[in-house]
Design a protein around this motif. Structure first.
Motif, short mmCIF file in Angstrom:
data_model
loop_
_atom_site.label_atom_id
_atom_site.label_comp_id
_atom_site.label_asym_id
_atom_site.label_seq_id
_atom_site.Cartn_x
_atom_site.Cartn_y
_atom_site.Cartn_z
N SER A 159 2.36 -31.23 55.92
CA SER A 159 2.70 -32.62 56.22
C SER A 159 3.24 -33.30 54.96
CB SER A 159 1.47 -33.39 56.72
OG SER A 159 0.48 -33.46 55.72
N VAL A 160 4.06 -34.31 55.18
CA VAL A 160 4.65 -35.09 54.08
C VAL A 160 4.36 -36.56 54.35
CG1 VAL A 160 6.76 -35.74 52.89
CG2 VAL A 160 6.46 -33.39 53.69
N ARG A 161 3.82 -37.24 53.36
CA ARG A 161 3.54 -38.67 53.52
C ARG A 161 3.92 -39.40 52.23
NH1 ARG A 161 -1.57 -36.49 52.30
NH2 ARG A 161 -2.77 -37.65 50.73
N PRO A 162 4.20 -40.70 52.32
CA PRO A 162 4.57 -41.45 51.12
C PRO A 162 3.44 -41.47 50.10
CG PRO A 162 5.14 -42.66 53.11
CD PRO A 162 4.29 -41.51 53.55
N ALA A 163 3.81 -41.55 48.84
CA ALA A 163 2.81 -41.64 47.77
C ALA A 163 2.04 -42.94 47.90
CB ALA A 163 3.49 -41.55 46.41
N VAL A 164 0.81 -42.93 47.41
CA VAL A 164 -0.04 -44.12 47.49
C VAL A 164 0.56 -45.27 46.69
CG1 VAL A 164 -2.33 -45.04 47.01
CG2 VAL A 164 -2.08 -42.70 47.86
N SER A 165 1.11 -44.95 45.52
CA SER A 165 1.74 -45.98 44.69
C SER A 165 2.98 -45.40 44.03
CB SER A 165 0.76 -46.48 43.62
OG SER A 165 0.35 -45.42 42.78
N GLY A 166 4.03 -46.19 43.98
CA GLY A 166 5.26 -45.75 43.34
C GLY A 166 6.09 -44.88 44.26
#
Length: 217
Positions: A159-166
């Motif tokens: 799975s690919v998900r956006p980074a928590v920050s940045g």
């Protein structure tokens, strides 16, 4: 001089002589019952789920066993399944993940852009063909040979998900391995070898740096 025997010994001798007079089929039946009773008393592994059973004494079908991870193993998996890729977009990461799986021998590889999931499977033969043939001949003639690992299938779910920050993404991978033995029985467990996850993420990074071709609908 005749030796004296205790009542217990005389009773054992009587039972033995009585059993020796039983028909062969009856002795076999009783023996099977004793062994089955002993097997039933064994404590099953709480982390193993048998989704199919082919019998113990008489093999009439194959068995499938799924091995659940222990708490320690789940913690170990949590420390090796994620990798951050700074500056990568979800689309580029999905493309790189698919390229990394294909480079590792997975086929087919499917990409679901709307859910950001990539799946793939890899089949491998664990023994040479001539060994399979020799074992098959011996098993047909002699029977009762112990089971040996024959082939395996590894399923990849990434799975690919956006980074928590940045900017960037977090890629999470899980590999489940199923091994079939020469009796047709299967055993499935999640891969816990850190080097396998490190090798996969290294290929993902190489694909990102190599600007893999974007996905096409």
């Amino acid at each position: 001089m005749a030796l004296s025997t205790s009542p217990y010994a005389r009773s054992k001798l009587f039972c033995y002589s009585l059993a020796s007079e039983w028909p062969v089929w009856l002795r076999v039946f009783v023996g099977v019952g004793v062994v089955a009773s002993l097997a039933a008393c064994s404590t099953p592994d709480p982390n193993q789920r048998v989704t199919g059973s082919g019998g113990t004494l008489v093999k009439y079908s194959s068995a499938q066993v799924s091995v659940d991870l222990t708490a320690t193993e789940r913690n170990a998996l949590a420390g090796m399944r994620d990798r951050s890729f700074v500056g990568a977009s979800s689309e580029r990461a999905l493309t790189a993940v698919a390229a990394a799986l294909k480079a590792s021998g997975y086929a087919p590889v499917t990409v679901e852009a709307d859910t950001a999931l990539v799946e793939g499977g890899r089949s491998e033969v664990l023994v040479q063909k001539w060994r399979e043939l020799v074992r098959g001949v011996l098993k047909a003639r002699l029977g009762g040979l112990p089971a040996k690992p024959d082939h395996q299938y590894t399923a990849a779910l990434v799975s690919v998900r956006p980074a928590v920050s940045g900017p960037g993404v977090i890629v999470r991978a899980r590999f489940d391995n199923t091994v079939w033995d020469s009796n047709g029985d299967a055993r499935t467990k999640t891969v816990l070898a850190r080097e396998d996850y490190d090798a996969f993420f290294t290929k993902v990074d190489a694909a990102l740096r190599g600007n893999a071709a974007p996905l096409r609908p």
